[in-house]
Write a protein that holds these residues in place. Sequence first.
Motif, short mmCIF file in Angstrom:
data_model
loop_
_atom_site.label_atom_id
_atom_site.label_comp_id
_atom_site.label_asym_id
_atom_site.label_seq_id
_atom_site.Cartn_x
_atom_site.Cartn_y
_atom_site.Cartn_z
N GLY A 67 46.48 13.61 55.77
CA GLY A 67 46.08 15.11 55.23
C GLY A 67 46.39 15.35 53.84
N LEU A 68 47.66 14.59 53.48
CA LEU A 68 47.96 14.84 52.01
C LEU A 68 46.74 14.22 50.95
CD1 LEU A 68 51.70 14.08 52.04
CD2 LEU A 68 50.68 16.26 51.68
N HIS A 69 46.13 13.16 51.57
CA HIS A 69 45.23 12.73 50.44
C HIS A 69 43.90 13.87 50.58
CE1 HIS A 69 47.47 8.85 50.73
NE2 HIS A 69 46.61 8.75 49.76
N ILE A 70 43.60 14.44 51.83
CA ILE A 70 42.51 15.37 52.09
C ILE A 70 42.81 16.52 51.01
CG2 ILE A 70 41.41 16.78 53.44
CD1 ILE A 70 40.33 14.17 54.00
N ILE A 71 43.94 16.70 51.00
CA ILE A 71 44.24 18.22 50.00
C ILE A 71 44.24 17.66 48.78
CG2 ILE A 71 46.09 19.25 49.53
CD1 ILE A 71 47.26 19.28 52.06
N GLY A 72 44.51 16.57 48.37
CA GLY A 72 44.39 15.88 46.85
C GLY A 72 42.95 15.98 46.70
N GLY A 73 42.15 15.53 47.40
CA GLY A 73 40.53 15.40 47.28
C GLY A 73 40.10 16.93 47.23
N LEU A 74 40.52 17.91 48.03
CA LEU A 74 40.09 19.18 48.02
C LEU A 74 40.52 19.84 46.65
CD1 LEU A 74 41.03 20.66 51.68
CD2 LEU A 74 38.29 20.53 50.55
N VAL A 75 41.41 19.45 46.21
CA VAL A 75 41.62 20.09 44.45
C VAL A 75 40.44 19.68 43.63
CG1 VAL A 75 43.10 20.04 42.59
CG2 VAL A 75 44.10 20.24 44.75
N ALA A 76 40.14 18.39 43.75
CA ALA A 76 38.99 17.93 42.73
C ALA A 76 37.63 18.63 43.37
CB ALA A 76 38.89 16.19 42.70
N LEU A 77 37.36 18.55 44.83
CA LEU A 77 35.89 19.05 45.30
C LEU A 77 36.10 20.57 45.07
CD1 LEU A 77 33.68 18.56 46.89
CD2 LEU A 77 35.10 19.10 49.02
N GLY A 78 37.15 21.13 44.91
CA GLY A 78 37.17 22.75 44.69
C GLY A 78 36.58 22.93 43.14
N ARG A 79 37.11 22.23 42.18
CA ARG A 79 36.89 22.17 40.80
C ARG A 79 35.38 21.98 40.93
NH1 ARG A 79 40.67 19.04 37.02
NH2 ARG A 79 39.24 19.96 35.71
N VAL A 80 34.78 20.99 41.63
CA VAL A 80 33.38 20.82 41.39
C VAL A 80 32.44 21.69 42.17
CG1 VAL A 80 31.53 19.13 42.16
CG2 VAL A 80 33.90 18.43 41.51
N ASN A 81 32.95 22.51 43.03
CA ASN A 81 32.23 23.59 43.72
C ASN A 81 32.30 24.70 42.64
OD1 ASN A 81 31.59 24.01 46.59
ND2 ASN A 81 33.15 22.54 46.55
N VAL A 82 33.29 24.99 41.87
CA VAL A 82 33.19 26.07 40.73
C VAL A 82 32.33 25.78 39.60
CG1 VAL A 82 34.69 27.19 39.17
CG2 VAL A 82 35.73 26.71 41.43
N ARG A 83 32.14 24.68 39.45
CA ARG A 83 31.32 24.03 38.28
C ARG A 83 29.88 23.97 38.75
NH1 ARG A 83 32.84 18.40 35.74
NH2 ARG A 83 30.79 18.72 34.93
N ALA A 84 29.76 23.91 39.84
CA ALA A 84 28.04 24.13 40.43
C ALA A 84 27.79 25.44 40.51
CB ALA A 84 28.32 23.70 41.67
N TRP A 85 28.78 26.50 40.66
CA TRP A 85 28.19 27.70 40.39
C TRP A 85 28.36 28.22 39.08
CZ3 TRP A 85 25.86 30.25 44.78
CH2 TRP A 85 26.21 29.61 45.71
#
Length: 234
Positions: free
Chosen positions: A167-185
């Motif tokens: 779960g900690l690795h998923i949370i770390g990945g979500l930080v990067a994925l959240g930034r990519v989502n923001v950049r996409a919009w």
Amino acid sequence: MSAIVIFLAAIAAVVGWWLSHQRLMSKPWLEAGPVTAFPETEASLMHPAKIGLGVFLAVVGTLFALLISAYFMRMVYADWQAAPVPRVLWLNTAMLVLASIALQGAVSAAHKGRLDNLRLALFIGALASVAFLGGQLLAWHDFAAEGYFATENPAASFFYLLTAMHGLHIIGGLVALGRVNVRAWQSARSETLVLPTELCAMYWHVLLVVWLVLFCVLMGWAADLIDICRGLLT
């Protein structure tokens, strides 16, 4: 111990094959041909960020291999009491599969320049991953409600440890994925999002494989498979 050796050998083989295809060991001064061909031999065929992520994921795989090996070594003691796995883990597994599929779709959309599809796929991947984490917390709640606490049963302790580490690795990945989502919009072009989307998809695919292995271990299937292999070898 043999499981660790086999796993590390597999990682070394994959990394060696991968590096050999990146031409990192090429010697351009020994190449025949015009000088203009040298830059092509000097440059890696894969982006350095992907190589760095690949090395990091190899370390992550080794970490989980050590934890799984410790799990198998600990379960042979008399105080080991196998605990029933919460049923919500099946739904959680489906959510992580959905996230991995969505991110692979995001990669395809990024390459094809379909920005709307890219945004949708990235959002679905992030949402499914958050649902996975929520399901893991629910699994912890159900596990504790059944009377299985981390300090009272070695099997329960490993359940919390393995799921928490993943779960900690998923949370770390979500930080990067959240930034990519923001950049996409915020972006009007999908070309600039190809590399970060590929990195996120690569990360999620590996975490999915790790989780499937953990799921098999927690369900007891991996132990049965090891017993079968030992029976065939003896």
